[in-house]
Design a protein around this motif. Structure first.
Motif, PDB file in Angstrom:
ATOM      1  N   SER A  45       2.748 -15.134 -25.330  1.00 14.70           N
ATOM      2  CA  SER A  45       4.053 -14.504 -25.104  1.00 14.70           C
ATOM      3  C   SER A  45       4.109 -13.724 -23.797  1.00 14.70           C
ATOM      4  N   THR A  46       3.010 -13.026 -23.437  1.00 14.38           N
ATOM      5  CA  THR A  46       3.043 -12.245 -22.201  1.00 14.38           C
ATOM      6  C   THR A  46       3.312 -13.146 -21.004  1.00 14.38           C
ATOM      7  N   SER A  47       2.579 -14.242 -20.909  1.00 13.12           N
ATOM      8  CA  SER A  47       2.748 -15.147 -19.768  1.00 13.12           C
ATOM      9  C   SER A  47       4.138 -15.757 -19.720  1.00 13.12           C
ATOM     10  N   ILE A  48       4.623 -16.266 -20.851  1.00 10.89           N
ATOM     11  CA  ILE A  48       5.891 -16.990 -20.792  1.00 10.89           C
ATOM     12  C   ILE A  48       7.071 -16.050 -20.541  1.00 10.89           C
ATOM     13  N   PHE A  49       6.981 -14.812 -20.993  1.00 15.58           N
ATOM     14  CA  PHE A  49       8.058 -13.871 -20.689  1.00 15.58           C
ATOM     15  C   PHE A  49       8.003 -13.411 -19.238  1.00 15.58           C
ATOM     16  N   GLU A  50       6.808 -13.381 -18.650  1.00 19.25           N
ATOM     17  CA  GLU A  50       6.735 -13.100 -17.214  1.00 19.25           C
ATOM     18  C   GLU A  50       7.359 -14.236 -16.419  1.00 19.25           C
ATOM     19  N   PHE A  51       7.101 -15.484 -16.825  1.00 20.11           N
ATOM     20  CA  PHE A  51       7.732 -16.618 -16.152  1.00 20.11           C
ATOM     21  C   PHE A  51       9.253 -16.597 -16.349  1.00 20.11           C
ATOM     22  N   LEU A  52       9.701 -16.184 -17.539  1.00 22.55           N
ATOM     23  CA  LEU A  52      11.138 -16.054 -17.794  1.00 22.55           C
ATOM     24  C   LEU A  52      11.757 -15.026 -16.854  1.00 22.55           C
ATOM     25  N   ALA A  53      11.104 -13.869 -16.724  1.00 23.02           N
ATOM     26  CA  ALA A  53      11.629 -12.812 -15.850  1.00 23.02           C
ATOM     27  C   ALA A  53      11.721 -13.289 -14.402  1.00 23.02           C
ATOM     28  N   LEU A  54      10.802 -14.159 -14.003  1.00 24.53           N
ATOM     29  CA  LEU A  54      10.790 -14.712 -12.642  1.00 24.53           C
ATOM     30  C   LEU A  54      11.651 -15.964 -12.505  1.00 24.53           C
ATOM     31  N   GLN A  55      12.210 -16.422 -13.621  1.00 23.70           N
ATOM     32  CA  GLN A  55      13.044 -17.629 -13.661  1.00 23.70           C
ATOM     33  C   GLN A  55      12.299 -18.856 -13.140  1.00 23.70           C
ATOM     34  N   LYS A  56      11.107 -19.073 -13.714  1.00 20.86           N
ATOM     35  CA  LYS A  56      10.286 -20.221 -13.365  1.00 20.86           C
ATOM     36  C   LYS A  56      10.357 -21.259 -14.488  1.00 20.86           C
ATOM     37  N   PRO A  57      10.918 -22.449 -14.232  1.00 18.27           N
ATOM     38  CA  PRO A  57      10.924 -23.502 -15.250  1.00 18.27           C
ATOM     39  C   PRO A  57       9.506 -23.818 -15.714  1.00 18.27           C
ATOM     40  N   MET A  58       9.361 -24.118 -17.011  1.00 18.69           N
ATOM     41  CA  MET A  58       8.028 -24.246 -17.598  1.00 18.69           C
ATOM     42  C   MET A  58       7.861 -25.535 -18.381  1.00 18.69           C
ATOM     43  N   LEU A  59       6.651 -26.070 -18.316  1.00 14.36           N
ATOM     44  CA  LEU A  59       6.160 -27.050 -19.285  1.00 14.36           C
ATOM     45  C   LEU A  59       5.049 -26.344 -20.041  1.00 14.36           C
ATOM     46  N   LEU A  60       5.265 -26.112 -21.337  1.00 15.70           N
ATOM     47  CA  LEU A  60       4.321 -25.340 -22.138  1.00 15.70           C
ATOM     48  C   LEU A  60       3.451 -26.265 -22.984  1.00 15.70           C
ATOM     49  N   ILE A  61       2.147 -25.977 -22.989  1.00 13.43           N
ATOM     50  CA  ILE A  61       1.177 -26.726 -23.784  1.00 13.43           C
ATOM     51  C   ILE A  61       0.480 -25.720 -24.698  1.00 13.43           C
ATOM     52  N   PRO A  62       1.046 -25.446 -25.878  1.00 17.86           N
ATOM     53  CA  PRO A  62       0.510 -24.384 -26.731  1.00 17.86           C
ATOM     54  C   PRO A  62      -0.845 -24.743 -27.330  1.00 17.86           C
ATOM     55  N   LEU A  63      -1.603 -23.705 -27.656  1.00 18.85           N
ATOM     56  CA  LEU A  63      -2.830 -23.897 -28.428  1.00 18.85           C
ATOM     57  C   LEU A  63      -2.508 -24.596 -29.740  1.00 18.85           C
ATOM     58  N   THR A  64      -3.425 -25.425 -30.210  1.00 16.44           N
ATOM     59  CA  THR A  64      -3.218 -26.125 -31.476  1.00 16.44           C
ATOM     60  C   THR A  64      -3.374 -25.164 -32.659  1.00 16.44           C
ATOM     61  N   ARG A  65      -2.906 -25.583 -33.822  1.00 18.64           N
ATOM     62  CA  ARG A  65      -3.092 -24.781 -35.038  1.00 18.64           C
ATOM     63  C   ARG A  65      -4.564 -24.687 -35.418  1.00 18.64           C
ATOM     64  N   GLN A  66      -5.355 -25.655 -35.024  1.00 17.98           N
ATOM     65  CA  GLN A  66      -6.793 -25.605 -35.313  1.00 17.98           C
ATOM     66  C   GLN A  66      -7.492 -24.521 -34.484  1.00 17.98           C
ATOM     67  N   ALA A  67      -6.936 -24.210 -33.331  1.00 14.61           N
ATOM     68  CA  ALA A  67      -7.553 -23.234 -32.419  1.00 14.61           C
ATOM     69  C   ALA A  67      -6.892 -21.863 -32.489  1.00 14.61           C
ATOM     70  N   SER A  68      -5.840 -21.709 -33.302  1.00 13.89           N
ATOM     71  CA  SER A  68      -5.112 -20.448 -33.368  1.00 13.89           C
ATOM     72  C   SER A  68      -4.366 -20.380 -34.690  1.00 13.89           C
ATOM     73  N   ARG A  69      -3.619 -19.300 -34.893  1.00 11.58           N
ATOM     74  CA  ARG A  69      -2.803 -19.187 -36.111  1.00 11.58           C
ATOM     75  C   ARG A  69      -1.451 -19.864 -35.943  1.00 11.58           C
ATOM     76  N   GLY A  70      -1.241 -20.537 -34.814  1.00 12.98           N
ATOM     77  CA  GLY A  70      -0.013 -21.278 -34.589  1.00 12.98           C
ATOM     78  C   GLY A  70       1.077 -20.508 -33.882  1.00 12.98           C
ATOM     79  N   ASP A  71       0.783 -19.271 -33.445  1.00 11.28           N
ATOM     80  CA  ASP A  71       1.812 -18.453 -32.813  1.00 11.28           C
ATOM     81  C   ASP A  71       2.293 -19.044 -31.492  1.00 11.28           C
ATOM     82  N   GLN A  72       1.380 -19.668 -30.720  1.00 12.29           N
ATOM     83  CA  GLN A  72       1.814 -20.243 -29.445  1.00 12.29           C
ATOM     84  C   GLN A  72       2.776 -21.413 -29.654  1.00 12.29           C
ATOM     85  N   ILE A  73       2.573 -22.176 -30.707  1.00 14.85           N
ATOM     86  CA  ILE A  73       3.486 -23.286 -30.996  1.00 14.85           C
ATOM     87  C   ILE A  73       4.887 -22.747 -31.282  1.00 14.85           C
TER      88      ILE A  73
END
Length: 357
Positions: free
Chosen positions: A262-290
């Motif tokens: 969330s920190t990174s993507i909101f910084e990109f939002l504030a800078l108005q930078k278009p994004m392609l996001l590749i979230p961590l998998t559910r196996q590697a996290s609790r799924g929050d990035q997805i």
């Protein structure tokens, strides 16, 4: 003197948003101290800012079986006692928490001392530490509007994420100079998180020849992940990690490939930078990035490429689609009401100190 105690730790995302608030509160005459863990990432970050740091015992809150689960509750109890005594001595007007395991004893100690507590939850759904702490909080700030439905009791308010001012003050010219880039070709900024992301690194390097036909590339690839065979390749600049140079590199970027913390993507939002996001998998996290990534895709701030589908070919096609729609994406970002939550949260802190809430 107005006093506030900050807490939060375990990852940079639980600490760096605090820096935005610290800078603003310092301007408003607040005295600040920090309570964290002895060996956590938070100590180094806070020491760098010149804020007085106190460490307490804390235990990791695990969702899986581990023998340490039998020992760590006693460390949490020990931490509550330590934080209780610290808060009695510091006498802050308010405690602000960004979450993480170390925040739980501090919030419990603040509640016992009848000190108001404001919690901030960065992700789409609350983490375990914040779930435990929320009943003891006075106010709960959330980053995503959708998160409000996960929190009962009328305590929650959507503020967005505090954004560090220095991130917004980068100079694109400095970025071009550092990377030896020019303005005739767009810049692709790739960041796989604080430790890098091997899956992203592999896909980028597998598609590098095709990518370089269209973009100049800044690649933050993680410690030990620089490919020496690619050093000196024109238009491709690798870094293990960056710190002071980050605002300039982000200012230069035309489009971003990133994990979905969330920190990174909101910084990109504030800078108005278009994004392609590749979230961590559910196996590697609790799924929050997805969930973070899907929220941004739904609003129109980003495209999402799931790691399970990540190949050099899918990276190229999804990136091309994101770049083609970049002007519409930037227009959506410009209309955002929650690109930075710094002012809203500082206002809440001031109101709580004055007893207006």
């Amino acid at each position: 003197m107005k006093k506030i105690v900050f807490t939060g730790g375990g990852s940079a995302g639980h600490v760096t948003p605090n820096l935005a608030l610290m800078a603003r509160l310092k301007q408003l005459g607040w005295e600040m101290e920090y309570i964290g863990s002895k060996d956590g990432i938070e100590k180094g970050i806070v020491d760098h800012e010149g804020i007085r740091f106190h460490h307490i015992a804390s235990g990791k809150l695990r969702r899986y079986f581990d023998l340490k689960n039998f020992k760590d509750p006693f460390r949490v109890i020990q931490g509550v006692g330590q934080a209780y005594r610290l808060l009695r001595r510091i006498k802050p007007h308010i405690v602000f928490s960004k979450g993480g395991f170390v925040s739980v004893p501090v919030i419990l100690a603040a509640w016992l001392n009848r000190i108001p507590v404001i919690i901030h939850e960065s992700d789409f759904t609350p983490g375990l530490a914040n779930k435990i702490s929320m009943p003891f909080a006075t106010k709960i700030c959330v980053t995503f509007p959708e998160t409000l439905r996960h929190i009962k009791g009328g305590k929650a308010v959507c503020t967005g994420l505090p954004i560090r001012e220095r991130i917004l003050e980068g100079k694109a010219l400095n970025g071009y100079t550092l990377c030896d880039f020019h303005r005739q070709k767009p810049v692709l900024f790739i960041m796989g998180g604080s430790l890098g992301a091997q899956a992203i690194n592999n896909a980028v390097r597998g598609a590098l020849d095709a990518l370089l036909e269209r973009y100049q590339i800044v690649h933050i690839c993680g410690k030990g992940n620089v490919d020496k065979a690619l050093e000196g390749r024109r238009g491709y600049k690798q870094f293990e990690y960056v710190q002071e140079e980050l605002p300039d590199l982000m200012a230069m970027a035309d489009i971003v490939v990133s994990r979905a913390g969330s920190t990174s993507i909101f910084e990109f939002l504030a800078l108005q930078k278009p994004m392609l996001l590749i979230p961590l998998t559910r196996q590697a996290s609790r799924g929050d990035q997805i969930l973070n990534a899907e929220s941004f895709q739904k609003i129109g701030y980003a495209r999402v490429l799931y790691e399970e589908k990540l190949t050099p070919e899918t990276l190229l096609s999804e990136l091309a689609a994101a770049y083609e729609n970049r002007e519409l994406t930037k227009a959506q970002m410009a209309a955002s009401r929650h690109s930075s939550g710094t002012d809203t949260i500082v206002d809440l802190i001031e109101k709580h100190r004055l007893g207006r809430i």
